[in-house]
Design an enzyme around this catalytic site. Structure first.
Site, PDB file in Angstrom:
ATOM      1  N   HIS A 130       0.867  -1.205   0.063  1.00  0.00           N
ATOM      2  CA  HIS A 130      -0.162  -0.093   0.005  1.00  0.00           C
ATOM      3  C   HIS A 130       0.694   1.230   0.214  1.00  0.00           C
ATOM      4  O   HIS A 130       2.174   1.057   0.169  1.00  0.00           O
ATOM      5  CB  HIS A 130      -0.909  -0.069   1.177  1.00  0.00           C
ATOM      6  N   GLU A 144       1.098   3.772   2.251  1.00  0.00           N
ATOM      7  CA  GLU A 144       2.036   3.759   3.360  1.00  0.00           C
ATOM      8  C   GLU A 144       3.289   3.370   3.725  1.00  0.00           C
ATOM      9  O   GLU A 144       4.188   3.941   4.051  1.00  0.00           O
ATOM     10  CB  GLU A 144       0.730   3.779   4.513  1.00  0.00           C
ATOM     11  N   CYS A 185      -1.993  -1.196   7.384  1.00  0.00           N
ATOM     12  CA  CYS A 185      -1.267   0.033   7.276  1.00  0.00           C
ATOM     13  C   CYS A 185      -0.924   0.781   8.673  1.00  0.00           C
ATOM     14  O   CYS A 185      -0.084   1.500   8.850  1.00  0.00           O
ATOM     15  CB  CYS A 185      -1.490   0.952   6.038  1.00  0.00           C
ATOM     16  N   SER A 237     -22.131   0.643 -38.581  1.00  0.00           N
ATOM     17  CA  SER A 237     -21.746   1.643 -37.634  1.00  0.00           C
ATOM     18  C   SER A 237     -20.303   1.890 -37.650  1.00  0.00           C
ATOM     19  O   SER A 237     -19.899   2.610 -36.905  1.00  0.00           O
ATOM     20  CB  SER A 237     -22.368   1.104 -36.486  1.00  0.00           C
ATOM     21  N   ASP A 245     -20.654  -7.298 -34.896  1.00  0.00           N
ATOM     22  CA  ASP A 245     -19.395  -6.596 -35.184  1.00  0.00           C
ATOM     23  C   ASP A 245     -18.109  -7.173 -34.922  1.00  0.00           C
ATOM     24  O   ASP A 245     -17.042  -6.864 -35.238  1.00  0.00           O
ATOM     25  CB  ASP A 245     -19.182  -5.135 -34.418  1.00  0.00           C
ATOM     26  N   GLY A 254     -25.106  -1.811 -28.008  1.00  0.00           N
ATOM     27  CA  GLY A 254     -25.812  -1.331 -28.800  1.00  0.00           C
ATOM     28  C   GLY A 254     -27.048  -0.723 -28.131  1.00  0.00           C
ATOM     29  O   GLY A 254     -27.080  -0.688 -27.104  1.00  0.00           O
ATOM     30  N   SER A 255     -27.582   0.223 -28.856  1.00  0.00           N
ATOM     31  CA  SER A 255     -28.577   1.223 -28.310  1.00  0.00           C
ATOM     32  C   SER A 255     -29.591   0.480 -27.330  1.00  0.00           C
ATOM     33  O   SER A 255     -30.255   1.182 -26.621  1.00  0.00           O
ATOM     34  CB  SER A 255     -29.473   1.930 -29.314  1.00  0.00           C
TER      35      SER A 255
END
Lengths: 372, 372
Positions: A54, A56, A88, A172, A204, A305-306
């Site tokens: 981390h 610290e 920590c 598209s 696609d 897609g929409s």
């Protein structure tokens, strides 16, 4: 609690360090830490990647013995739990730090304040709330997951000025320019998961991965999980989206018997009673997001897609839109931005514009959904 | 021809003067003129309004006797014709000016150079082309009318982020905020005519006039002509659009027998063979624009529904879009930006972004249509 201008400048430095892990902390928060003694920075650290030290600890290692009596500035409350790396808060106690200033408490209400308590019990002076608003912008996804049990969700849309995302026949590629598509690589790289739908995959055959060297060249970078919603189990094992490095989730109501590559994990999610047999709305999208949050995903990007994106929007599951708007008209027969049936202006969905910039010939618009 | 830095600074001043007639020159061009002798500005003028003195005459009047031997900087070639005010070229000769610098020649190919010739014949040194690009931005509408016989056409659209201009049931007030609507007042004020359709008039009953004091308080201001396309003769005489100060054209294929107020002029335009009985496409829109150009209209603003504006766009009659985009989603059942049926991406209409700014909570986007 009152902070000096020097406190602010050291915290600003810690906030500057945290984004060095922007594309790699993934399930963990982005955190920066600065150790200061006698007005000199003696240690700096940030969190790079789950399983790694981390912020610290990195700062303490940097400072070495001189950490004794120092002030620690940290963008997030030091952790109190024994995870992969040990708490920590205890490490700061052991190092003999005299004062700890946190920008914010841990956003997890079950944990908030525990790290500070460990420090206080050891006689360390603790303060928090310095530059909290700035620190929060480091971890919008982590904060949402900790407070709501859901990931932060961004829907990415490439569309024309008249709000169209594909021609009626499905065509598209490409609506937006190369610069906008390259910008999408950054959006993907900062996400823990990318959600798409079976329609997009089948039609696609996209890769949906991060290819830009700027991200992949980092040895700590891992590909976001590619999540394919496939309620009708129509996606074939040879889809390109499975062929790239990185984990995939194939999400449906029922397991498919098709043999998928080893990086594909089938996930079953409840199906909602759907009006439409081919609608993606059949998968319980909120249940899927909860599942992603439980898997530690802070930030989700939807590229679909929409129909599918529209369902996420209609169910109020989206936090932000990133819209790439091309300077063209695709016409009124083309597919909408979102499949989203609304009848009156009263039902209109209000947004807040956060940012706008030009990318190549396209505009990149960032909107927040207004929360009730 | 070569120009000095001083020439440029005086022409810049002339270009700065011309817009003082921005909202009032209407059928005439916006022109500024500066007279300079011994490096001192001795006269300034601009054109205010048709029938009033031209910029050169105002500058000569300002300079008086001292104009003899001066240099005249004028944003447009001095006129050679005997109009309402007598040719400026002759006035410059009479005043004994020694040199005339024009930013550009008259855009009318039948007139271009005639003014300069009068000056040259009188022994005056003439030059042109200094800061021509800047001078052209003063009069895009006038230049288009002179060169193409058509007015410059701006289509104004108020829409949502998802490109919708009204709900399916017709509801559309108000999509954008008060600041955007106030900005439309300026668009109207700088137009010679505003075109709308009978649908808009019947459903919304708009005024379509300029009400903003900033414009109407100018005693030289005249309301743009309000042009209503009413191919089915459905607009009633008591429509609010007729009730305000200013001239109106009511455009159809055939005269209506309804008794309209005195400020309403019925205009007949050829009807095109239409596929759709209720479509506004029935009126020959190009013929209407030619008629407006012949009436001296330089700048036309279209404020109409998606059907009528879409027809203008489809027929490539629009030069610019001014889009006010509200931060909201109106949904996929709502009406489109333009009724514009396109089938393939090959048919997409390319635009060029010219300007973007935030107005209240809305974005104001200005696009040019790319010309083939």
């Amino acid at each position: 609690m009152s902070f000096t201008a020097q406190d602010s400048s050291y915290m600003a430095r810690a906030i500057q360090l945290a984004p060095r892990g922007w594309f790699t902390t993934r399930t963990n928060p982005r955190v920066g830490c600065v150790l200061v003694k006698d007005n000199i920075i003696i240690g700096e650290g940030w969190h790079e990647k789950p399983g790694f030290a981390h912020a610290e600890i990195n700062a303490l290692n940097h400072a070495g013995e001189s950490a004794k009596g120092a002030t620690a500035y940290v963008t997030l409350e030091p952790c109190a739990h024994h995870g992969k790396t040990g708490p920590c808060a205890e490490a700061l106690v052991e190092a003999g730090v005299a004062r700890v200033v946190a920008a914010m408490l841990d956003p997890n209400p079950l944990v908030a304040g525990k790290g500070m308590k460990i420090l206080e019990k050891a006689g360390i002076k603790t303060e928090y709330g310095l530059m909290q608003a700035q620190a929060e912008t480091l971890n919008p996804g982590f904060i949402k997951r900790m407070t709501k049990g859901l990931p932060r969700v961004i829907a990415k849309v490439g569309m024309s000025l008249d709000g169209r995302t594909a021609m009626a026949i499905g065509e598209s590629q490409w609506i937006t320019g190369a610069s906008a598509r390259r910008d999408v690589q950054r959006l993907r790289a900062e996400s823990g998961a990318i959600i798409t739908g079976s329609g997009t995959v089948v039609i696609d055959n996209p890769s949906m991965n991060v290819r830009e060297q700027a991200f992949t060249a980092n040895p700590h970078f891992t590909q976001p999980v590619r999540v394919i919603i496939d309620s009708q189990n129509i996606v074939e094992p040879d889809a390109k989206i499975f062929s790239h490095e990185g984990h995939c989730w194939l999400v449906s109501g029922h397991l498919s018997e098709k043999g998928y590559p080893a990086n594909v994990e089938q996930k079953t999610v409840a199906l909602l009673p759907g009006k439409d047999e081919v609608s993606h709305q059949k998968v319980d999208l909120k249940a899927l997001l909860i599942m992603l949050a439980e898997a530690g995903i802070n930030d989700v990007l939807i590229e679909a897609g929409s129909g599918l994106v529209g369902a996420f929007v209609a169910q109020e599951l989206v936090d932000e839109l990133v819209v790439y708007m091309a300077p063209k008209l695709m016409g009124s027969a083309a597919r909408p931005m979102f499949q989203l049936p609304l009848e009156t202006m009263q039902q209109n969905i209000e947004l807040t514009l956060n940012d706008i910039r030009q990318i190549g010939n396209d505009l990149r618009l960032n909107y927040y959904f207004k929360k009730a």
